[in-house]
Design a protein around this motif. Structure first.
Motif, PDB file in Angstrom:
ATOM      1  N   ASN A   3      -3.585 -20.338   3.252  1.00  0.00           N
ATOM      2  CA  ASN A   3      -4.369 -19.172   3.630  1.00  0.00           C
ATOM      3  C   ASN A   3      -4.083 -18.790   5.078  1.00  0.00           C
ATOM      4  OD1 ASN A   3      -6.269 -17.139   3.084  1.00  0.00           O
ATOM      5  ND2 ASN A   3      -7.828 -18.299   4.172  1.00  0.00           N
ATOM      6  N   LEU A   4      -3.994 -19.767   5.956  1.00  0.00           N
ATOM      7  CA  LEU A   4      -3.690 -19.500   7.360  1.00  0.00           C
ATOM      8  C   LEU A   4      -2.280 -18.914   7.490  1.00  0.00           C
ATOM      9  CD1 LEU A   4      -4.508 -19.737  10.329  1.00  0.00           C
ATOM     10  CD2 LEU A   4      -3.535 -22.022  10.303  1.00  0.00           C
ATOM     11  N   LEU A   5      -1.335 -19.447   6.752  1.00  0.00           N
ATOM     12  CA  LEU A   5       0.024 -18.924   6.776  1.00  0.00           C
ATOM     13  C   LEU A   5       0.053 -17.481   6.273  1.00  0.00           C
ATOM     14  CD1 LEU A   5       3.026 -19.486   7.280  1.00  0.00           C
ATOM     15  CD2 LEU A   5       3.141 -20.320   4.927  1.00  0.00           C
ATOM     16  N   SER A   6      -0.719 -17.200   5.247  1.00  0.00           N
ATOM     17  CA  SER A   6      -0.790 -15.849   4.712  1.00  0.00           C
ATOM     18  C   SER A   6      -1.402 -14.886   5.730  1.00  0.00           C
ATOM     19  CB  SER A   6      -1.614 -15.849   3.426  1.00  0.00           C
ATOM     20  OG  SER A   6      -1.760 -14.554   2.932  1.00  0.00           O
ATOM     21  N   ILE A   7      -2.408 -15.322   6.443  1.00  0.00           N
ATOM     22  CA  ILE A   7      -3.015 -14.475   7.479  1.00  0.00           C
ATOM     23  C   ILE A   7      -2.017 -14.209   8.602  1.00  0.00           C
ATOM     24  CG2 ILE A   7      -4.796 -14.429   9.271  1.00  0.00           C
ATOM     25  CD1 ILE A   7      -6.638 -15.846   7.266  1.00  0.00           C
ATOM     26  N   LEU A   8      -1.261 -15.223   8.993  1.00  0.00           N
ATOM     27  CA  LEU A   8      -0.256 -15.032  10.044  1.00  0.00           C
ATOM     28  C   LEU A   8       0.844 -14.075   9.599  1.00  0.00           C
ATOM     29  CD1 LEU A   8       0.066 -18.659  11.446  1.00  0.00           C
ATOM     30  CD2 LEU A   8      -1.052 -16.693  12.508  1.00  0.00           C
ATOM     31  N   ILE A   9       1.267 -14.171   8.369  1.00  0.00           N
ATOM     32  CA  ILE A   9       2.269 -13.246   7.848  1.00  0.00           C
ATOM     33  C   ILE A   9       1.688 -11.839   7.786  1.00  0.00           C
ATOM     34  CG2 ILE A   9       3.606 -12.642   5.793  1.00  0.00           C
ATOM     35  CD1 ILE A   9       3.959 -15.646   5.319  1.00  0.00           C
ATOM     36  N   PHE A  12       1.712 -10.376  11.231  1.00  0.00           N
ATOM     37  CA  PHE A  12       3.066  -9.957  11.575  1.00  0.00           C
ATOM     38  C   PHE A  12       3.403  -8.629  10.895  1.00  0.00           C
ATOM     39  CE2 PHE A  12       7.662 -10.080  10.621  1.00  0.00           C
ATOM     40  CZ  PHE A  12       8.132  -9.960  11.910  1.00  0.00           C
ATOM     41  N   ALA A  13       3.024  -8.490   9.628  1.00  0.00           N
ATOM     42  CA  ALA A  13       3.268  -7.240   8.907  1.00  0.00           C
ATOM     43  C   ALA A  13       2.469  -6.097   9.520  1.00  0.00           C
ATOM     44  CB  ALA A  13       2.912  -7.408   7.432  1.00  0.00           C
ATOM     45  N   LEU A  14       1.256  -6.385   9.956  1.00  0.00           N
ATOM     46  CA  LEU A  14       0.445  -5.352  10.598  1.00  0.00           C
ATOM     47  C   LEU A  14       1.056  -4.923  11.924  1.00  0.00           C
ATOM     48  CD1 LEU A  14      -2.176  -3.703  10.383  1.00  0.00           C
ATOM     49  CD2 LEU A  14      -3.311  -5.537  11.639  1.00  0.00           C
ATOM     50  N   LEU A  15       1.595  -5.868  12.667  1.00  0.00           N
ATOM     51  CA  LEU A  15       2.261  -5.518  13.923  1.00  0.00           C
ATOM     52  C   LEU A  15       3.508  -4.670  13.672  1.00  0.00           C
ATOM     53  CD1 LEU A  15       1.941  -8.804  15.995  1.00  0.00           C
ATOM     54  CD2 LEU A  15       0.773  -6.633  16.377  1.00  0.00           C
ATOM     55  N   LEU A  16       4.182  -4.903  12.568  1.00  0.00           N
ATOM     56  CA  LEU A  16       5.311  -4.062  12.208  1.00  0.00           C
ATOM     57  C   LEU A  16       4.861  -2.682  11.740  1.00  0.00           C
ATOM     58  CD1 LEU A  16       7.645  -6.479  10.210  1.00  0.00           C
ATOM     59  CD2 LEU A  16       8.020  -5.556  12.489  1.00  0.00           C
ATOM     60  N   LEU A  33       6.719  -3.643   3.681  1.00  0.00           N
ATOM     61  CA  LEU A  33       6.390  -3.913   2.279  1.00  0.00           C
ATOM     62  C   LEU A  33       6.789  -5.311   1.807  1.00  0.00           C
ATOM     63  CD1 LEU A  33       7.190  -0.492   0.585  1.00  0.00           C
ATOM     64  CD2 LEU A  33       4.978  -1.392   1.263  1.00  0.00           C
ATOM     65  N   PRO A  34       8.036  -5.758   1.995  1.00  0.00           N
ATOM     66  CA  PRO A  34       8.354  -7.109   1.503  1.00  0.00           C
ATOM     67  C   PRO A  34       7.654  -8.222   2.267  1.00  0.00           C
ATOM     68  CG  PRO A  34      10.301  -6.076   2.456  1.00  0.00           C
ATOM     69  CD  PRO A  34       9.209  -5.069   2.481  1.00  0.00           C
ATOM     70  N   VAL A  35       7.398  -7.993   3.563  1.00  0.00           N
ATOM     71  CA  VAL A  35       6.704  -9.015   4.358  1.00  0.00           C
ATOM     72  C   VAL A  35       5.269  -9.164   3.873  1.00  0.00           C
ATOM     73  CG1 VAL A  35       5.931  -9.632   6.673  1.00  0.00           C
ATOM     74  CG2 VAL A  35       8.191  -8.639   6.355  1.00  0.00           C
ATOM     75  N   ALA A  36       4.587  -8.034   3.687  1.00  0.00           N
ATOM     76  CA  ALA A  36       3.200  -8.089   3.215  1.00  0.00           C
ATOM     77  C   ALA A  36       3.121  -8.613   1.786  1.00  0.00           C
ATOM     78  CB  ALA A  36       2.561  -6.700   3.311  1.00  0.00           C
ATOM     79  N   GLY A  51      -6.612 -14.425   3.125  1.00  0.00           N
ATOM     80  CA  GLY A  51      -5.254 -14.076   3.524  1.00  0.00           C
ATOM     81  C   GLY A  51      -4.592 -13.142   2.533  1.00  0.00           C
ATOM     82  N   ARG A  52      -4.802 -13.411   1.260  1.00  0.00           N
ATOM     83  CA  ARG A  52      -4.236 -12.550   0.222  1.00  0.00           C
ATOM     84  C   ARG A  52      -4.794 -11.144   0.318  1.00  0.00           C
ATOM     85  NH1 ARG A  52      -6.464 -13.017  -5.525  1.00  0.00           N
ATOM     86  NH2 ARG A  52      -8.065 -12.006  -4.322  1.00  0.00           N
ATOM     87  N   ASN A  53      -6.111 -11.037   0.480  1.00  0.00           N
ATOM     88  CA  ASN A  53      -6.740  -9.727   0.566  1.00  0.00           C
ATOM     89  C   ASN A  53      -6.289  -8.973   1.809  1.00  0.00           C
ATOM     90  OD1 ASN A  53      -8.077 -10.288  -1.786  1.00  0.00           O
ATOM     91  ND2 ASN A  53      -9.986 -10.862  -0.781  1.00  0.00           N
ATOM     92  N   PHE A  54      -6.136  -9.677   2.920  1.00  0.00           N
ATOM     93  CA  PHE A  54      -5.674  -9.036   4.150  1.00  0.00           C
ATOM     94  C   PHE A  54      -4.260  -8.482   3.975  1.00  0.00           C
ATOM     95  CE2 PHE A  54      -3.663  -9.511   8.416  1.00  0.00           C
ATOM     96  CZ  PHE A  54      -4.321  -8.442   9.018  1.00  0.00           C
ATOM     97  N   CYS A  55      -3.385  -9.258   3.350  1.00  0.00           N
ATOM     98  CA  CYS A  55      -2.019  -8.793   3.115  1.00  0.00           C
ATOM     99  C   CYS A  55      -1.995  -7.619   2.137  1.00  0.00           C
ATOM    100  CB  CYS A  55      -1.153  -9.931   2.594  1.00  0.00           C
ATOM    101  SG  CYS A  55      -0.729 -11.136   3.854  1.00  0.00           S
ATOM    102  N   LEU A  56      -2.879  -7.632   1.172  1.00  0.00           N
ATOM    103  CA  LEU A  56      -2.941  -6.516   0.235  1.00  0.00           C
ATOM    104  C   LEU A  56      -3.431  -5.244   0.920  1.00  0.00           C
ATOM    105  CD1 LEU A  56      -4.264  -8.221  -3.020  1.00  0.00           C
ATOM    106  CD2 LEU A  56      -1.957  -7.386  -2.538  1.00  0.00           C
ATOM    107  N   VAL A  57      -4.335  -5.369   1.881  1.00  0.00           N
ATOM    108  CA  VAL A  57      -4.796  -4.201   2.635  1.00  0.00           C
ATOM    109  C   VAL A  57      -3.659  -3.647   3.489  1.00  0.00           C
ATOM    110  CG1 VAL A  57      -6.331  -3.466   4.504  1.00  0.00           C
ATOM    111  CG2 VAL A  57      -7.228  -4.809   2.614  1.00  0.00           C
ATOM    112  N   VAL A  58      -2.910  -4.525   4.146  1.00  0.00           N
ATOM    113  CA  VAL A  58      -1.761  -4.086   4.950  1.00  0.00           C
ATOM    114  C   VAL A  58      -0.721  -3.431   4.040  1.00  0.00           C
ATOM    115  CG1 VAL A  58       0.143  -4.869   6.401  1.00  0.00           C
ATOM    116  CG2 VAL A  58      -2.141  -5.790   6.758  1.00  0.00           C
TER     117      VAL A  58
END
Length: 73
Positions: A3-9, A12-16, A33-36, A51-58
């Motif tokens: 989960n922590l790794l997913s949040i960090l990724i 990173f996707a949000l910064l991009l 898209l591929p990073v998120a 983490g999954r939900n955060f990446c899905l929002v990004v």
């Protein structure tokens, strides 16, 4: 841990994705898209959904921006 790794990724996707909001830089969302999506996949393997939900929002924000700019702008 995943989960922590997913949040960090996702961060990173949000910064991009932030500079890709500027006009004529919308093509940068194609890199987001591929990073998120990878972050959402890693987040799906963890017990927590944060983490999954955060990446899905990004991912959704990047797709929305691509739709508004017709995939290029």
């Amino acid at each position: 841990m995943l989960n922590l790794l997913s949040i960090l990724i996702g961060l990173f996707a949000l910064l991009l994705a932030i500079p890709s909001v500027i006009p004529f830089l919308g093509w940068g969302n194609w890199f987001v898209l591929p990073v998120a999506l990878a972050g959402a996949g890693i987040g799906a393997l963890s017990r927590s959904n944060g983490g999954r939900n955060f990446c899905l929002v990004v991912l959704a924000l990047a797709v929305l921006r691509l739709m508004l700019g017709h995939g290029i702008f």
